[in-house]
Design an enzyme around this catalytic site. Structure first.
Site, short mmCIF file in Angstrom:
data_model
loop_
_atom_site.label_atom_id
_atom_site.label_comp_id
_atom_site.label_asym_id
_atom_site.label_seq_id
_atom_site.Cartn_x
_atom_site.Cartn_y
_atom_site.Cartn_z
N PRO A 181 8.32 -11.19 9.13
CA PRO A 181 8.12 -10.70 7.95
C PRO A 181 8.88 -11.20 6.86
O PRO A 181 9.07 -10.39 5.95
CB PRO A 181 7.54 -9.42 8.67
N GLU B 4 10.04 -11.31 20.03
CA GLU B 4 10.89 -10.41 18.97
C GLU B 4 11.15 -11.77 18.07
O GLU B 4 12.12 -11.57 16.85
CB GLU B 4 12.41 -10.67 20.14
N ARG C 126 -10.09 -22.84 2.19
CA ARG C 126 -11.57 -22.61 1.29
C ARG C 126 -11.32 -22.89 0.06
O ARG C 126 -11.84 -22.59 -0.71
CB ARG C 126 -11.55 -20.60 1.43
N ASP D 186 -11.47 -15.99 -8.31
CA ASP D 186 -11.00 -15.05 -7.33
C ASP D 186 -9.84 -14.50 -8.20
O ASP D 186 -9.39 -14.74 -9.22
CB ASP D 186 -10.43 -15.48 -6.26
#
Length: 259
Positions: free
Chosen positions: A89, A116, A154, A169
């Site tokens: 993150p 963690e 893809r 897209d």
């Protein structure tokens, strides 16, 4: 293209990569997905891969040596150089532009943390970049790895039945995608826009561009700030805004009448 995933849950990654577009791409030998479990490289009888965080506090940290041994085995498994990504993150936000750049690489390694996280020293010496799939925290990096495998896989030539699908897209040209419709043309929930049935390819292209611009303006205006619009796009966006304002006035009037 080859993906190598270092993970404590190899079955999860393999199952995610076995279905849909990515699964078919593997069957066509356009993609290869391999997994490496750090527990297989632990040296104690308990196959330990984590330890308590230095300085105290809750949670465990993934240890250097099992991960480093797994990464070494991963690198030695194929001749191509491998670009190693840690799913975190704290990493840079994954974007379609980054996905397209990654799709040009021959081999990508994905390091999935747990607990963690991973000992910082390993990240400093063994990882090329950190990527995040969003501003939230997951239990581990496996879902992020599956996202990258799908998004990048893809785009490999031959992975999609129609290469234009990727070109149209959302985010591919900096805009959200336009609305799409299928048969039946007439339905209780509404009708397909007449322009899409006209056979006028120029008019259809113009309508789709206007809808993409308008949808981006409504849902992700930040993308328009980053994009220099040409004369046609500016005119189409202004047309969409006028039509949207008129439809909103009509909706409010109808709501007031019903009350």
């Amino acid at each position: 293209m080859r993906f190598d995933v270092v993970t404590l849950f190899p079955d999860f990654v393999r199952q995610c990569a076995a279905v849909g577009v990515v699964g078919r791409a593997q069957q066509r030998e356009l993609l290869q997905v391999e997994t490496w479990n750090p527990r297989d490289y632990a040296t104690d009888n308990y196959r330990t891969v984590d330890g308590r965080t230095c300085g105290g506090g809750p949670g465990m940290v993934m240890l250097i040596d099992p991960l480093r041994a797994a990464l070494k085995a991963m690198r030695e498994a194929a001749a191509e150089p491998v670009h190693v990504i840690y799913l975190s993150p704290q990493g840079a936000r994954l974007t379609q532009g980054r996905v397209e750049a990654l799709a040009k690489l021959p081999r990508i390694g994905l390091l999935c943390g747990r607990y963690e996280g991973v000992d910082e020293r390993l990240l400093a010496h063994e990882v090329d970049e950190e990527l995040s799939i969003g501003d939230y925290v997951l239990s581990g990096g496996e879902l992020g790895a599956a996202v990258i495998i799908d998004a990048v896989g893809r785009l490999q030539e031959g992975a999609l039945n129609d290469a234009q699908s990727a070109q149209q897209d959302s985010f591919s040209d900096g805009l959200l995608d336009c609305p799409h419709y299928a048969k039946p043309v007439r339905h209780a929930l509404g009708d397909v826009p007449e322009v899409l049935l006209s056979g006028d390819h120029a008019a259809i292209r113009r309508w789709r561009l206007k809808q993409a611009l308008g949808r981006t303006w409504l849902r992700r205006p930040d993308l328009l700030v980053q994009r220099a619009l040409d004369k046609e796009s500016r005119a189409l966006l202004e047309e969409f805004r006028r039509e949207y304002a008129q439809s909103e006035r009509e909706r409010l009037a109808n709501d007031a009448a019903e009350q």
